[in-house]
Design a protein around this motif. Structure first.
Motif, PDB file in Angstrom:
ATOM      1  N   ALA A   1     -15.319  72.138  99.365  1.00 34.26           N
ATOM      2  CA  ALA A   1     -16.002  70.388  99.822  1.00 34.26           C
ATOM      3  C   ALA A   1     -17.475  71.925  99.930  1.00 34.26           C
ATOM      4  CB  ALA A   1     -16.108  70.110 101.227  1.00 34.26           C
ATOM      5  N   ARG A   2     -18.347  70.820  99.607  1.00 30.09           N
ATOM      6  CA  ARG A   2     -20.153  70.915 100.345  1.00 30.09           C
ATOM      7  C   ARG A   2     -20.560  70.267 101.523  1.00 30.09           C
ATOM      8  NH1 ARG A   2     -22.398  71.041  95.277  1.00 30.09           N
ATOM      9  NH2 ARG A   2     -21.928  73.350  95.102  1.00 30.09           N
ATOM     10  N   ALA A   3     -20.772  71.008 102.238  1.00 28.81           N
ATOM     11  CA  ALA A   3     -20.851  69.613 103.452  1.00 28.81           C
ATOM     12  C   ALA A   3     -20.460  68.834 103.689  1.00 28.81           C
ATOM     13  CB  ALA A   3     -22.546  68.810 103.361  1.00 28.81           C
ATOM     14  N   ASN A   4     -18.522  68.831 104.176  1.00 26.12           N
ATOM     15  CA  ASN A   4     -17.811  68.289 103.886  1.00 26.12           C
ATOM     16  C   ASN A   4     -17.565  67.244 103.130  1.00 26.12           C
ATOM     17  OD1 ASN A   4     -16.872  69.445 106.356  1.00 26.12           O
ATOM     18  ND2 ASN A   4     -18.036  68.291 107.566  1.00 26.12           N
ATOM     19  N   LYS A   5     -18.146  67.788 101.630  1.00 25.57           N
ATOM     20  CA  LYS A   5     -18.312  66.687 100.329  1.00 25.57           C
ATOM     21  C   LYS A   5     -17.135  66.923  99.706  1.00 25.57           C
ATOM     22  CE  LYS A   5     -20.145  63.494  97.304  1.00 25.57           C
ATOM     23  NZ  LYS A   5     -21.538  63.122  96.850  1.00 25.57           N
ATOM     24  N   PRO A   6     -15.916  66.488  99.162  1.00 25.22           N
ATOM     25  CA  PRO A   6     -15.366  66.937  98.397  1.00 25.22           C
ATOM     26  C   PRO A   6     -16.324  67.589  97.454  1.00 25.22           C
ATOM     27  CG  PRO A   6     -13.802  65.739  99.821  1.00 25.22           C
ATOM     28  CD  PRO A   6     -15.054  65.406  99.738  1.00 25.22           C
ATOM     29  N   ILE A   7     -15.833  68.416  96.467  1.00 28.98           N
ATOM     30  CA  ILE A   7     -16.505  68.742  94.592  1.00 28.98           C
ATOM     31  C   ILE A   7     -15.321  69.714  93.778  1.00 28.98           C
ATOM     32  CG2 ILE A   7     -18.688  69.188  95.912  1.00 28.98           C
ATOM     33  CD1 ILE A   7     -18.851  71.903  95.530  1.00 28.98           C
ATOM     34  N   VAL A   8     -14.758  69.956  94.354  1.00 30.08           N
ATOM     35  CA  VAL A   8     -13.474  70.799  93.330  1.00 30.08           C
ATOM     36  C   VAL A   8     -11.975  70.933  93.974  1.00 30.08           C
ATOM     37  CG1 VAL A   8     -12.842  72.887  92.586  1.00 30.08           C
ATOM     38  CG2 VAL A   8     -15.402  72.629  93.029  1.00 30.08           C
ATOM     39  N   ARG A   9     -11.188  70.420  93.227  1.00 28.42           N
ATOM     40  CA  ARG A   9      -9.587  70.561  93.701  1.00 28.42           C
ATOM     41  C   ARG A   9      -8.980  71.270  92.630  1.00 28.42           C
ATOM     42  NH1 ARG A   9      -4.377  66.542  91.376  1.00 28.42           N
ATOM     43  NH2 ARG A   9      -6.540  66.486  90.605  1.00 28.42           N
ATOM     44  N   LEU A  10      -8.244  72.481  93.450  1.00 30.39           N
ATOM     45  CA  LEU A  10      -7.868  73.535  92.872  1.00 30.39           C
ATOM     46  C   LEU A  10      -6.443  73.351  93.179  1.00 30.39           C
ATOM     47  CD1 LEU A  10      -9.297  76.635  94.840  1.00 30.39           C
ATOM     48  CD2 LEU A  10      -9.457  75.910  92.533  1.00 30.39           C
ATOM     49  N   ILE A  11      -5.629  73.187  91.573  1.00 30.92           N
ATOM     50  CA  ILE A  11      -3.640  72.959  91.261  1.00 30.92           C
ATOM     51  C   ILE A  11      -3.648  73.882  90.474  1.00 30.92           C
ATOM     52  CG2 ILE A  11      -4.898  70.587  92.321  1.00 30.92           C
ATOM     53  CD1 ILE A  11      -4.042  69.707  89.021  1.00 30.92           C
ATOM     54  N   PRO A  12      -1.391  74.036  90.811  1.00 31.39           N
ATOM     55  CA  PRO A  12      -1.505  75.117  89.947  1.00 31.39           C
ATOM     56  C   PRO A  12      -1.611  75.343  88.477  1.00 31.39           C
ATOM     57  CG  PRO A  12      -0.246  74.312  92.027  1.00 31.39           C
ATOM     58  CD  PRO A  12      -1.099  73.480  91.610  1.00 31.39           C
ATOM     59  N   TYR A  13      -1.887  76.234  87.699  1.00 29.66           N
ATOM     60  CA  TYR A  13      -2.175  76.075  85.785  1.00 29.66           C
ATOM     61  C   TYR A  13      -1.154  75.702  85.368  1.00 29.66           C
ATOM     62  CZ  TYR A  13      -3.038  77.048  81.311  1.00 29.66           C
ATOM     63  OH  TYR A  13      -2.940  76.527  79.938  1.00 29.66           O
ATOM     64  N   THR A  14       0.052  74.680  84.936  1.00 29.44           N
ATOM     65  CA  THR A  14       0.075  74.698  84.012  1.00 29.44           C
ATOM     66  C   THR A  14      -0.146  74.585  82.470  1.00 29.44           C
ATOM     67  OG1 THR A  14       0.493  72.180  84.101  1.00 29.44           O
ATOM     68  CG2 THR A  14       1.874  72.963  85.527  1.00 29.44           C
ATOM     69  N   ALA A  15       0.954  76.007  81.590  1.00 27.41           N
ATOM     70  CA  ALA A  15       0.406  75.376  80.176  1.00 27.41           C
ATOM     71  C   ALA A  15       0.602  74.353  79.488  1.00 27.41           C
ATOM     72  CB  ALA A  15       1.427  76.749  79.261  1.00 27.41           C
ATOM     73  N   PRO A  16       0.407  73.859  78.548  1.00 27.73           N
ATOM     74  CA  PRO A  16       0.339  72.903  77.774  1.00 27.73           C
ATOM     75  C   PRO A  16       1.566  73.357  76.766  1.00 27.73           C
ATOM     76  CG  PRO A  16      -1.681  73.719  76.885  1.00 27.73           C
ATOM     77  CD  PRO A  16      -0.851  74.510  77.830  1.00 27.73           C
ATOM     78  N   LYS A  17       2.863  72.086  76.145  1.00 31.26           N
ATOM     79  CA  LYS A  17       3.306  72.458  75.388  1.00 31.26           C
ATOM     80  C   LYS A  17       3.059  73.187  74.147  1.00 31.26           C
ATOM     81  CE  LYS A  17       6.468  69.625  78.499  1.00 31.26           C
ATOM     82  NZ  LYS A  17       7.883  68.819  78.509  1.00 31.26           N
ATOM     83  N   PRO A  18       3.906  73.868  73.567  1.00 27.53           N
ATOM     84  CA  PRO A  18       3.277  73.632  72.341  1.00 27.53           C
ATOM     85  C   PRO A  18       3.612  72.430  71.370  1.00 27.53           C
ATOM     86  CG  PRO A  18       5.460  75.433  72.711  1.00 27.53           C
ATOM     87  CD  PRO A  18       4.675  74.205  74.056  1.00 27.53           C
TER      88      PRO A  18
END
Length: 76
Positions: A30-47
């Motif tokens: 967050a910037r100034a307590n305002k959420p700007i980015v969410r980090l989540i685990p990366y999952t590779a796309p299925k071929p």
């Protein structure tokens, strides 16, 4: 509930935040307590499957479409 940090803390503790995400936790930056980015685990796309990729692996016998004589009795 996701763990929230400000930008400055995220810069200084990136490795520990990544460890939390790898453990399955969601982290919000967050910037100034305002959420700007969410980090989540990366999952590779299925071929994607390609048309005809099993060509030559399946053999149809000449009598494939013939039904056993007693089979039609099940539909009567």
């Amino acid at each position: 509930m996701p763990y929230q940090v400000n930008v400055h803390e995220a810069k200084t503790q990136l490795s520990s935040l990544l460890a939390r995400v790898e453990a399955g936790e969601e982290v919000i930056i967050a910037r100034a307590n305002k959420p700007i980015v969410r980090l989540i685990p990366y999952t590779a796309p299925k071929p994607s499957r390609r048309l005809g990729e099993a060509k030559g692996l399946v053999e149809l016998k000449p009598d494939f479409e013939e039904l056993p004589e007693d089979f039609m009795a099940y539909f009567e």
